[in-house]
Write a protein that holds these residues in place. Structure first.
Motif, PDB file in Angstrom:
ATOM      1  N   VAL A 112       9.829 -14.563 -14.810  1.00 25.69           N
ATOM      2  CA  VAL A 112      10.475 -14.267 -13.532  1.00 25.69           C
ATOM      3  C   VAL A 112      11.820 -14.996 -13.531  1.00 25.69           C
ATOM      4  N   PRO A 113      12.922 -14.279 -13.674  1.00 21.86           N
ATOM      5  CA  PRO A 113      14.211 -14.954 -13.823  1.00 21.86           C
ATOM      6  C   PRO A 113      14.800 -15.453 -12.495  1.00 21.86           C
ATOM      7  N   LEU A 114      15.597 -16.515 -12.578  1.00 24.50           N
ATOM      8  CA  LEU A 114      16.447 -16.906 -11.450  1.00 24.50           C
ATOM      9  C   LEU A 114      17.694 -16.036 -11.570  1.00 24.50           C
ATOM     10  N   LEU A 115      17.850 -15.091 -10.655  1.00 26.33           N
ATOM     11  CA  LEU A 115      18.906 -14.079 -10.804  1.00 26.33           C
ATOM     12  C   LEU A 115      20.278 -14.582 -10.369  1.00 26.33           C
ATOM     13  N   GLY A 116      20.291 -15.610  -9.530  1.00 30.12           N
ATOM     14  CA  GLY A 116      21.588 -16.097  -9.094  1.00 30.12           C
ATOM     15  C   GLY A 116      21.464 -17.217  -8.085  1.00 30.12           C
ATOM     16  N   GLN A 117      22.579 -17.937  -7.909  1.00 27.11           N
ATOM     17  CA  GLN A 117      22.666 -19.012  -6.913  1.00 27.11           C
ATOM     18  C   GLN A 117      23.881 -18.718  -6.050  1.00 27.11           C
TER      19      GLN A 117
ATOM     20  N   GLN B 215       0.830  -1.212   0.000  1.00 23.07           N
ATOM     21  CA  GLN B 215       0.000   0.000   0.000  1.00 23.07           C
ATOM     22  C   GLN B 215       0.862   1.259   0.000  1.00 23.07           C
ATOM     23  N   LEU B 216       1.942   1.213   0.784  1.00 22.03           N
ATOM     24  CA  LEU B 216       2.769   2.415   0.928  1.00 22.03           C
ATOM     25  C   LEU B 216       3.678   2.634  -0.280  1.00 22.03           C
ATOM     26  N   LEU B 217       4.149   1.532  -0.847  1.00 23.12           N
ATOM     27  CA  LEU B 217       5.090   1.615  -1.967  1.00 23.12           C
ATOM     28  C   LEU B 217       4.642   0.694  -3.094  1.00 23.12           C
ATOM     29  N   PRO B 218       3.583   1.071  -3.783  1.00 16.77           N
ATOM     30  CA  PRO B 218       3.066   0.175  -4.808  1.00 16.77           C
ATOM     31  C   PRO B 218       4.076  -0.097  -5.925  1.00 16.77           C
ATOM     32  N   ASN B 219       5.067   0.780  -6.052  1.00 17.64           N
ATOM     33  CA  ASN B 219       6.050   0.584  -7.119  1.00 17.64           C
ATOM     34  C   ASN B 219       7.230  -0.283  -6.696  1.00 17.64           C
ATOM     35  N   ALA B 220       7.206  -0.794  -5.444  1.00 14.76           N
ATOM     36  CA  ALA B 220       8.305  -1.668  -5.017  1.00 14.76           C
ATOM     37  C   ALA B 220       8.275  -2.957  -5.822  1.00 14.76           C
ATOM     38  N   GLU B 221       9.455  -3.426  -6.192  1.00 13.27           N
ATOM     39  CA  GLU B 221       9.556  -4.693  -6.905  1.00 13.27           C
ATOM     40  C   GLU B 221      10.017  -5.762  -5.921  1.00 13.27           C
ATOM     41  N   ILE B 222       9.481  -6.956  -6.094  1.00 15.44           N
ATOM     42  CA  ILE B 222       9.753  -8.013  -5.117  1.00 15.44           C
ATOM     43  C   ILE B 222      10.884  -8.913  -5.610  1.00 15.44           C
ATOM     44  N   LEU B 223      11.789  -9.209  -4.698  1.00 15.98           N
ATOM     45  CA  LEU B 223      12.857 -10.164  -4.975  1.00 15.98           C
ATOM     46  C   LEU B 223      12.666 -11.316  -3.987  1.00 15.98           C
ATOM     47  N   VAL B 224      12.494 -12.509  -4.503  1.00 15.65           N
ATOM     48  CA  VAL B 224      12.220 -13.653  -3.630  1.00 15.65           C
ATOM     49  C   VAL B 224      13.507 -14.426  -3.369  1.00 15.65           C
TER      50      VAL B 224
ATOM     51  N   GLN C 117      15.196 -22.568  -9.306  1.00 19.58           N
ATOM     52  CA  GLN C 117      14.691 -22.699 -10.672  1.00 19.58           C
ATOM     53  C   GLN C 117      13.198 -23.017 -10.662  1.00 19.58           C
ATOM     54  N   VAL C 118      12.806 -23.934  -9.774  1.00 26.30           N
ATOM     55  CA  VAL C 118      11.394 -24.320  -9.690  1.00 26.30           C
ATOM     56  C   VAL C 118      10.527 -23.110  -9.325  1.00 26.30           C
ATOM     57  N   VAL C 119      10.980 -22.333  -8.336  1.00 28.25           N
ATOM     58  CA  VAL C 119      10.200 -21.164  -7.916  1.00 28.25           C
ATOM     59  C   VAL C 119      10.081 -20.176  -9.080  1.00 28.25           C
ATOM     60  N   ALA C 120      11.184 -19.948  -9.768  1.00 29.36           N
ATOM     61  CA  ALA C 120      11.168 -18.990 -10.885  1.00 29.36           C
ATOM     62  C   ALA C 120      10.197 -19.456 -11.970  1.00 29.36           C
ATOM     63  N   GLU C 121      10.241 -20.743 -12.281  1.00 24.89           N
ATOM     64  CA  GLU C 121       9.361 -21.251 -13.339  1.00 24.89           C
ATOM     65  C   GLU C 121       7.894 -21.185 -12.922  1.00 24.89           C
ATOM     66  N   LYS C 122       7.634 -21.608 -11.687  1.00 27.99           N
ATOM     67  CA  LYS C 122       6.239 -21.605 -11.239  1.00 27.99           C
ATOM     68  C   LYS C 122       5.684 -20.188 -11.179  1.00 27.99           C
ATOM     69  N   LEU C 123       6.500 -19.268 -10.682  1.00 27.91           N
ATOM     70  CA  LEU C 123       6.029 -17.883 -10.587  1.00 27.91           C
ATOM     71  C   LEU C 123       5.838 -17.282 -11.979  1.00 27.91           C
ATOM     72  N   SER C 124       6.697 -17.655 -12.910  1.00 28.97           N
ATOM     73  CA  SER C 124       6.528 -17.169 -14.291  1.00 28.97           C
ATOM     74  C   SER C 124       5.175 -17.612 -14.821  1.00 28.97           C
ATOM     75  N   ARG C 125       4.838 -18.874 -14.527  1.00 34.98           N
ATOM     76  CA  ARG C 125       3.560 -19.404 -15.011  1.00 34.98           C
ATOM     77  C   ARG C 125       2.390 -18.697 -14.323  1.00 34.98           C
ATOM     78  N   THR C 126       2.483 -18.582 -12.983  1.00 37.72           N
ATOM     79  CA  THR C 126       1.385 -17.960 -12.233  1.00 37.72           C
ATOM     80  C   THR C 126       1.155 -16.516 -12.677  1.00 37.72           C
ATOM     81  N   LEU C 127       2.244 -15.781 -12.865  1.00 36.41           N
ATOM     82  CA  LEU C 127       2.114 -14.350 -13.145  1.00 36.41           C
ATOM     83  C   LEU C 127       2.005 -14.060 -14.644  1.00 36.41           C
ATOM     84  N   GLY C 128       2.264 -15.065 -15.451  1.00 37.06           N
ATOM     85  CA  GLY C 128       2.189 -14.849 -16.895  1.00 37.06           C
ATOM     86  C   GLY C 128       3.263 -13.904 -17.393  1.00 37.06           C
ATOM     87  N   ALA C 129       4.381 -13.848 -16.682  1.00 42.27           N
ATOM     88  CA  ALA C 129       5.498 -13.000 -17.117  1.00 42.27           C
ATOM     89  C   ALA C 129       6.776 -13.670 -16.657  1.00 42.27           C
TER      90      ALA C 129
END
Ligand SMILES: Nc1ncnc2c1ncn2[C@@H]1O[C@H](COP(=O)(O)OP(=O)(O)OP(=O)(O)O)[C@@H](O)[C@H]1O
Ligand SMILES: [Mg+2]
Length: 381
Positions: free
Chosen positions: A320-325, A244-253, A306-318
């Motif tokens: 979502v990259p795995l940025l690093g290990q 609510q306070l920062l609608p433009n914040a981007e989430i990093l999981v 990798q699994v989280v990135a793929e599942k989230l890509s599917r859920t969000l329809g965009a």
């Protein structure tokens, strides 16, 4: 022959303007801190300086900085600084000035249209997966690239960011404004700075919301390139408030490779669907331990990120990259305990390099849309 009086006074004024307040990081002349100065016939300069608070711990630094700046002016034989304290009116004046003169109402600058600060909220499903470690290392890596970086420790219950960054100092206040301590070029604010040492904090939703709002509005951050928020684990009140306070914040999981952790991480990421926030990507932490033989031991399993990135890509329809290990490395913990993040302490360690590579992908400054042509071309001409 000494310089004519007026030009010498101008030179002293200019010299004073090169001195920044160590906390606010703006010239003391802009802050209304120089009440007056005089120069006698022997070339002795007396500066009357108004501190924002009495007993300001940085008084010695100000004294030294002013003395060396003014001593360099030709015709000056000595410098004396007299310290006074601002009146309530003068402090209020300063507060208005710092807020850009735009009235007394605190606003969250990062949520204003045209803000060029990129805001990243570091989230996870499970606790203990390394959110805070990732946050402080990303912050230090981004600051090392010359960016102006702030961190909000939004983990009201488990604040560990100040220790990990070596920024245990108390913030100073100017009226309602809070000056964040800075360490390794990173400005840090944590609820831990406002509570008694290790006092257990039990805050309900509305209080949490208010505290977060205060962090974001009342703290004098200056012009930040990047703001990082270390969220508590899960999908609780803080995540909702922030949306609510920062609608433009981007989430990093952040997740570990473990299946169970990956499942909850996915849930934490999926709330961005409801809050309409962008998911910038997934970071897998504690990916493996490199043995002296060079072999990788996968202590927490493999593939979670990798699994989280793929599942989230599917859920969000965009995408979502795995940025690093990030591998397991005892130096990550040791560096955190010592208040010097591993990206600075051991920049060549594989774990440090993995985090730095993530920082590189996050470092792009948000382009302001203000005054930009929309780039629409008339069709068919
Ligand atoms: N890659 C790593 N290698 C070794 N130790 C690590 C690594 N990442 C994190 N740690 C250690 O694991 C512990 C938990 O990390 P951290 O506090 O960053 O997690 P968190 O997700 O913020 O936890 P919480 O949910 O409690 O806030 C810390 O002691 C930290 O030093
Ligand atoms: Mg944490």
């Amino acid at each position: 022959m000494s310089a004519p009086a007026t030009s010498r006074e101008e030179a002293i004024q200019a010299a004073l303007a090169t001195v920044d307040d160590p906390e606010i990081r703006r010239p003391i002349t802009d802050l209304g801190m120089v009440k007056s100065f005089t120069i006698d016939e022997d070339g002795l300069v007396r500066v009357e300086l108004l501190l924002t608070v009495s007993g300001c711990p940085l008084r010695d630094k100000l004294n030294n900085d002013i003395t060396s700046a003014v001593s360099a002016v030709p015709g000056v034989s000595g410098v004396l600084v007299d310290f006074g304290v601002m009146s309530k009116e003068q402090r209020q004046d300063l507060q208005t000035r710092l807020r850009g003169g735009g009235g007394a109402e605190p606003v969250i600058p990062f949520a204003e249209p045209g803000s060029r600060t990129r805001v990243y909220a570091i989230a996870s499903g499970k606790g203990g997966v390394g959110k805070s470690s990732v946050t402080v290392n990303l912050a230090a890596a981004l600051a090392a690239r010359g960016l102006s970086v702030g961190v909000v420790d939004a983990d009201i219950y488990g604040h560990s960011v100040p220790r990990m960054l070596g920024a245990a100092g108390k913030p100073t206040r100017v009226e309602d404004m809070i000056m964040p301590p800075e360490s390794h070029g990173v400005k840090v604010i944590s609820i831990g700075m406002f509570t008694a040492q290790n006092a257990a904090v039990v805050w309900r939703g509305p209080m949490l919301h208010r505290a977060l709002q205060q962090f974001l509005a009342d703290v004098y951050w200056g012009d930040l390139d990047v703001l990082l928020l270390d969220l508590p684990p899960g999908t609780g009140d803080v995540a909702i408030s922030l949306a609510q306070l920062l609608p433009n914040a981007e989430i990093l999981v952040v997740t570990t490779p473990q299946t169970a952790a990956a499942e909850v991480a996915e849930r934490a990421g999926a709330i961005s669907l409801q809050t309409h926030q962008r998911l910038v990507g997934v970071v897998e932490n504690m990916s493996w331990l490199e043995l002296p033989t060079g072999e990788r031991m996968e202590i927490f399993g493999s593939g979670g990120g990798q699994v989280v990135a793929e599942k989230l890509s599917r859920t969000l329809g965009a995408e979502v990259p795995l940025l690093g290990q990030i591998p397991l490395d005892t130096r990550v913990r040791e560096a955190g305990d010592a208040g010097l993040p591993i990206v600075l302490a051991e920049p060549t360690a594989p774990a440090a390099q993995a985090i730095t590579a993530v920082a590189d992908r996050l470092a792009v400054r948000r382009e302001s849309l203000v005054g930009k042509p929309l780039g629409l071309k008339p069709a068919g001409r």
